[in-house]
Write a protein that holds these residues in place. Structure first.
Motif, mmCIF file in Angstrom:
data_model
loop_
_atom_site.group_PDB
_atom_site.id
_atom_site.type_symbol
_atom_site.label_atom_id
_atom_site.label_comp_id
_atom_site.label_asym_id
_atom_site.label_seq_id
_atom_site.Cartn_x
_atom_site.Cartn_y
_atom_site.Cartn_z
ATOM 1 N N UNK A 258 28.818 35.059 39.864
ATOM 2 C CA UNK A 258 28.744 34.174 41.034
ATOM 3 C C UNK A 258 28.977 32.716 40.624
ATOM 4 N N UNK A 259 28.383 32.318 39.498
ATOM 5 C CA UNK A 259 28.539 30.940 39.032
ATOM 6 C C UNK A 259 29.958 30.657 38.545
ATOM 7 N N UNK A 260 30.620 31.674 37.997
ATOM 8 C CA UNK A 260 31.985 31.495 37.484
ATOM 9 C C UNK A 260 33.044 31.683 38.571
ATOM 10 N N UNK A 261 32.629 32.166 39.735
ATOM 11 C CA UNK A 261 33.601 32.485 40.787
ATOM 12 C C UNK A 261 34.487 31.304 41.185
ATOM 13 N N UNK A 262 33.934 30.073 41.388
ATOM 14 C CA UNK A 262 34.833 28.959 41.754
ATOM 15 C C UNK A 262 35.895 28.685 40.688
ATOM 16 N N UNK A 263 35.558 28.837 39.448
ATOM 17 C CA UNK A 263 36.532 28.617 38.375
ATOM 18 C C UNK A 263 37.545 29.752 38.319
ATOM 19 N N UNK A 264 37.076 30.964 38.550
ATOM 20 C CA UNK A 264 37.995 32.100 38.575
ATOM 21 C C UNK A 264 39.019 31.941 39.697
ATOM 22 N N UNK A 265 38.541 31.465 40.854
ATOM 23 C CA UNK A 265 39.447 31.255 41.981
ATOM 24 C C UNK A 265 40.451 30.151 41.662
ATOM 25 N N UNK A 266 39.965 29.088 41.005
ATOM 26 C CA UNK A 266 40.850 27.962 40.688
ATOM 27 C C UNK A 266 41.987 28.372 39.757
ATOM 28 N N UNK A 267 41.680 29.251 38.788
ATOM 29 C CA UNK A 267 42.699 29.661 37.817
ATOM 30 C C UNK A 267 43.291 31.032 38.119
ATOM 31 N N UNK A 268 42.965 31.549 39.307
ATOM 32 C CA UNK A 268 43.545 32.806 39.786
ATOM 33 C C UNK A 268 43.310 33.937 38.782
ATOM 34 N N UNK A 269 42.050 34.123 38.397
ATOM 35 C CA UNK A 269 41.695 35.196 37.476
ATOM 36 C C UNK A 269 40.527 35.972 38.061
ATOM 37 N N UNK A 270 40.226 37.094 37.429
ATOM 38 C CA UNK A 270 39.064 37.888 37.798
ATOM 39 C C UNK A 270 38.122 37.912 36.599
ATOM 40 N N UNK A 271 36.889 37.491 36.821
ATOM 41 C CA UNK A 271 35.883 37.496 35.755
ATOM 42 C C UNK A 271 34.847 38.561 36.075
ATOM 43 N N UNK A 272 34.604 39.416 35.106
ATOM 44 C CA UNK A 272 33.638 40.493 35.271
ATOM 45 C C UNK A 272 32.621 40.440 34.142
ATOM 46 N N UNK A 273 31.317 40.512 34.478
ATOM 47 C CA UNK A 273 30.247 40.553 33.479
ATOM 48 C C UNK A 273 29.520 41.883 33.609
ATOM 49 N N UNK A 274 29.332 42.570 32.509
ATOM 50 C CA UNK A 274 28.653 43.866 32.516
ATOM 51 C C UNK A 274 27.676 43.952 31.345
ATOM 52 N N UNK A 275 26.554 44.636 31.556
ATOM 53 C CA UNK A 275 25.599 44.803 30.457
ATOM 54 C C UNK A 275 26.194 45.645 29.327
#
Length: 1001
Positions: free
Chosen positions: A894-911
């Protein structure tokens, strides 16, 4: 034959931390007694093949299973290694197996104590990390820890000599010390045949003739200040006294330790007890039996791990310039010499590394006489310091025989200097007075120690100290400034004087009271800033959270360790703040985690802008700091400022109608000159008033009819009657466990309350209730406790109660500027809370609206109070296993979402699927699916090895350009929503190529 390096790698160890005992290197000097025993072919200790360290301290001694004949040998091995007082574990290595036993002085058979807690089913590679980080069955117990055993025996011997043999304190200390010195020599087979070979050495102090002859031989061979005795002492000593000294000399028959354990001299083998154990035990003795003097002088014994840390860090700094081998070291408050012993060993190791040859007797003497200096005012402590230095010289000598060559010069006036003897002005000041002249200025490469921590001592000639500190401060600042020594604290002037004693660019390292970091009143904030502007502080280790733990037993005061380079810091200078967290299992074994990776970098000038900065970052995080700064930027007045304007106050800070409650009559209550001739003062003006209790504040509106009336005839000091007048807000100074908020209540009419409460009376404003209600709601909100925790100069580091000064500094929205709707809301919310139609959560949201706080801000406050408050519930919650790694990952995304949108990427965090008994948990953060060919288990094991080797709490590493591994300790304090936000910020600020993908090409 065991391949120790391969074995350690298999069990998750860092091979760089493994030391093989068949080598002959400077790194083995701390284990000199063990190496010497192997060299002599000791039946028991010769089987020890290696030592594994964690944070440069021994964790586990290692033996090959085939070399251990039976349980009896293993039990004796545990016992002998326990006499070292350092490593907690013994490991027995067989093919495909590592059995672990706690090292202790006890009667238990090996099968009874083998560490099984998690180790029988643990993955091999997690075994050493678990031992290092969790320390199962390693808690130190007084009855089986060598320094406490030696302390008890030492205390008993000195006490018996004084009580039963009519010997004074100094002679008793010297007699016991001489017997111990001889016992050391005897147990190491260093006594010549004509003095007393075994078993004859047992009787060297059994009667006047033999004791005097032995003592004369000691004076002849060790031609120094070896614990002086008064003339004719042996003729005066009675049979009981000789029995005490004879007991010290007794060894077990044949030198073979018994399998059973009792706290007796003949159960010890001083061939394996390091010299530092004696020094530490003696300083503990001083604390126990000269407690009033120690309190007056402010002296506390220093645990060897603390002394080792400060000395080694100072030498590492000098090593970078290649100057450690010839370094001169000063301890200006040497005590029994714990710092000097560690410094001596480090100097010998440094000389060995430079020359490539182990220092012999002549070089050891040269180092001792020319490179080590100690000051102290306590004669008995200096006697033991001399004894320790003599013994260590022998311990470090590769060829200590024949013993005749070990002759020493007198250490007094050359190595050890007693101060406060000369009848001159300032003699009571010790190292801080004029007895330490200019010949010591600029002489030392390292000034290190644990100076007295006392305050308010009212020492004679204190003006001399103020003058010297003012001179140094003005010289460093380039302008005249006032002396900055609040409340006559003793430790700070040692730091200032060290700037004189140390060479330019030399190292200064002290253990200090943590008030230097956190105290806000009495001018300490200005004193702190002045010190950090005058001295280039490089690191501060804040041990406040570890007080009352086994890391520094026997003291309740919060401490810090200051490391600095002796120069004026340049523009933009700063230092690292490291705050070891409470880890009960680790701390109970006497260890703490020094995680340099988690250090906060503090710019010195930021202390000027935010005097509470260090406290905020200790009890909170960067998120808390940002929130405090945002609130203060709104320009709210403090509670004290607002109260002074609206209710009244004085220029000296007295607030009309506000103060602490009454104190009951005490033994210290004084009889006033113009009073009625009785201690204390009459309390008739409080008679009949309802007397407030903590429970009466369970409801915000106090039901006075349920309270008992005030009954005391007299109280300690007079209190202004106005502070008891109603209406008033009452605050209990001790926040109740589990509530995470202050306990507050409103009394409509006059009440009595004791010193555990603070009162805020608006009686001078008439019957107007809005301010009382407004203040009660704000002080009862989570915000108030959170702000006090972060900014208080006492709460949360020295005391677990909130002082009134912290509440007076609370930013308070100006009630006069609130809209009519907001004012109405105050009364409505208060009334709803009284009848149960509103909750304290509603109050928290109301306060958040007043301060302009959002949901994430409230989460920061909640996380800080839940995991960082100084309450047992918070301490337990912080160390609990993490509960919701999925939620943590969701927050990171959620915190990285604005940056992911800005650089047109998908960020996924998993345990990360980690092993259940590992002391670590982890997550994987991937960009656009990550790299499919990453060998996750291999990378994870490598990351854990790196994290454990550096004692880290967190590691963030690239395993591929589009994949990050994050490993953190498996403690809930590191897996909160706030920590997820901070991790996302770290990724954006420090791993930008991961976000942008520009490092992928």
């Amino acid at each position: 034959m065991i391949d120790w390096r391969t074995t350690m790698a298999r069990y998750g160890g860092d091979v760089a931390s493994l030391h093989l005992l068949d080598a002959d290197t400077p790194e083995l000097l701390p284990y000199a007694t063990l190496v010497n025993a192997r060299r002599r072919g000791s039946d028991t200790l010769s089987v020890v093949g290696a030592i594994y360290e964690w944070q440069e301290a021994p964790l586990i001694f290692l033996v090959e299973a085939d070399l251990v004949a039976n349980d009896e040998q293993l039990q004796r091995l545990r016992r002998l290694l326990a006499m070292r007082g350092d490593a907690p574990y013994l490991g027995v290595v067989a093919p495909g197996r590592l059995d672990v036993y706690p090292i202790a002085l006890d009667n238990k058979r090996p099968g009874q104590v083998r560490v099984r807690e998690g180790l029988d089913t643990i993955a091999d590679i997690d075994l050493l990390p678990r031992l290092a980080n969790v320390r199962p069955k390693a808690a130190r117990k007084r009855q089986n820890w060598i320094s406490d055993v030696v302390l008890n025996l030492l205390t008993r011997a000195i006490k018996d000599l004084i009580a039963d043999a009519g010997v004074d304190d100094e002679d008793a200390i010297s007699l016991v010390g001489r017997a111990l010195f001889t016992r050391f020599l005897g147990d190491r087979n260093l006594l010549p045949d004509d003095i007393g070979s075994l078993p004859a050495s047992h009787s060297l102090f059994d009667d006047a003739t033999r004791a005097e002859a032995t003592s004369a031989w000691l004076d002849q061979i060790f031609n120094g200040d070896l614990l002086p005795l008064s003339e004719g002492i042996f003729e005066r000593l009675n049979e009981s006294g000789y029995r005490v000294l004879g007991d010290i000399m007794r060894r077990a028959p044949g030198g073979q330790l018994q399998l059973d354990w009792e706290e007796r001299w003949d159960r010890l083998d001083f061939a394996h007890i390091p010299v530092g154990v004696l020094s530490q035990a003696y300083e503990l003795y001083l604390r126990s039996h000269q407690s009033s003097r120690q309190r007056r002088e402010g002296g506390f014994y220093t645990p060897r791990p603390i002394a080792d840390l400060l000395v080694r860090a100072s030498f590492r700094a000098l090593d970078r310039g290649g100057g450690s081998a010839k370094a001169r070291v000063l301890d200006p408050a040497a005590g029994a010499g714990v710092f000097l012993l560690t410094a001596f060993r480090e100097l010998v190791a440094a000389r060995w590394r430079v020359s490539g040859k182990r220092p012999d007797t002549a070089i050891l003497r040269e180092i001792l006489y020319n490179q080590i200096t100690g000051f102290d005012i306590n004669e008995a402590a200096l006697r033991f310091a001399a004894l320790g230095l003599y013994l260590l010289s022998i311990e470090l000598d590769p060829e200590p025989q024949p013993v005749d060559k070990l002759r020493f010069d007198d250490l007094r006036g050359v190595v050890l200097h007693r101060l406060g003897v000369a009848d001159i002005k300032g003699r009571h000041l010790g190292s801080l007075g004029p007895e330490v002249g200019p010949e010591h200025n600029g002489r030392y490469d390292i000034v290190v120690g644990n100076p007295p921590w006392a305050s308010g001592t009212k020492l004679p000639d204190w003006s001399l100290v103020r003058h010297e500190v003012a001179r140094i401060a003005s010289w460093r600042a380039g302008k005249d400034i006032s002396p900055l020594l609040p409340n006559e604290v003793l430790d700070l002037p040692f730091v200032w004087r060290a700037m004189d004693w140390a060479k330019p660019g030399g190292q200064i390292a002290f253990a200090l009271h943590a008030r230097l970091l956190f105290q806000q009143g009495d001018g300490m904030a200005d004193a702190r800033l002045a010190l950090f502007r005058a001295l280039d502080v490089t690191s501060v280790i804040n041990g406040s959270e570890l007080r009352q733990s086994k890391v520094w037993p026997e003291i309740d005061a919060p401490f810090c360790l200051l490391l600095a380079t002796n120069r004026v810091p340049g523009p933009g200078a700063g230092f690292r703040l490291i705050s070891p967290r409470l880890e009960t299992s680790l701390n109970s074994a006497g260890s703490m985690r020094i995680d340099a990776h988690a250090a906060e970098i503090i710019a010195t000038e930021d202390l000027a802008r935010t005097p509470e900065l260090l406290k905020i970052l200790f009890r909170g995080t960067k998120a808390d700091l940002s929130l405090v700064e945002r609130i203060r930027s709104k320009g709210f007045p403090t509670l004290a400022e607002y109260w002074s304007e609206v209710v009244g106050g004085s220029p000296k800070g007295y607030l009309t109608g506000s103060g602490n409650g009454y104190q009951t009559l005490k033994e210290s209550s004084r009889t006033r000159k113009n009073g009625d001739g009785k201690p204390g003062v009459p309390a008739e003006y409080l008679h009949g008033l309802p007397d407030i209790t903590a429970e009466s504040l369970d409801d915000i509106l106090i039901d006075a009819e349920r309270l008992f009336a005030f009954q005391h005839r007299r109280i300690h000091d007079p209190r202004d009657q106005a502070i008891f007048a109603g209406p008033l807000v009452l605050v209990h100074q001790s926040p109740p466990a589990g509530r995470e908020r202050l306990r507050v209540g409103v009394a409509a009419e006059a009440v009595a309350y004791n010193e555990s409460f603070y009162g805020f009376s608006t009686a001078t404003l008439g019957s107007e209730q809005t301010l009382v209600r407004f203040l009660a709601l704000l002080l009862g909100s989570r915000f108030a406790l959170w702000f006090a925790l972060l900014t208080s100069g006492k709460f949360g580091f020295e005391r677990d109660v909130v002082e009134k000064a912290a509440l007076n500094r609370l930013p308070l929205p100006d009630l006069r500027l609130l809209s009519e709707l907001q004012s109405t809301e105050v009364s409505s919310l208060f009334d709803a809370l009284v009848v149960g139609d509103a909750s304290w959560s509603d109050v928290d949201q109301w306060a958040a609206n007043l301060y302009g706080l959002g949901a994430s801000d409230l989460q920061v406050i909640a996380d800080t109070l839940t995991y960082n408050a100084p309450f047992s519930s918070a301490k337990k919650a912080a160390q609990a296993p993490p509960q919701d790694l999925e939620g943590f990952c969701t927050q990171v995304e959620r915190e990285l979402a604005p940056w992911a949108k800005r650089f047109d990427i998908v960020v996924k965090a998993t345990p990360m699927q980690t092993r259940p008994l590992s002391p670590w948990r982890g997550i994987i953060v991937e960009r656009n699916g990550g790299a499919s060919d990453v060998d996750l288990p291999k990378h994870w094991d490598g990351l854990i090895l790196l994290a454990d080797a550096s004692a880290a709490t967190e590691m963030v590493v690239h395993t591929a350009p589009d994949t990050l591994f994050v490993a953190r300790l498996a403690q809930q304090r590191y897996w909160t929503a706030t920590q997820a936000r901070l991790l996302a910020q770290h990724i954006v600020w420090n791993e930008l190529e991961f976000i942008t993908g520009k490092g992928a090409e």
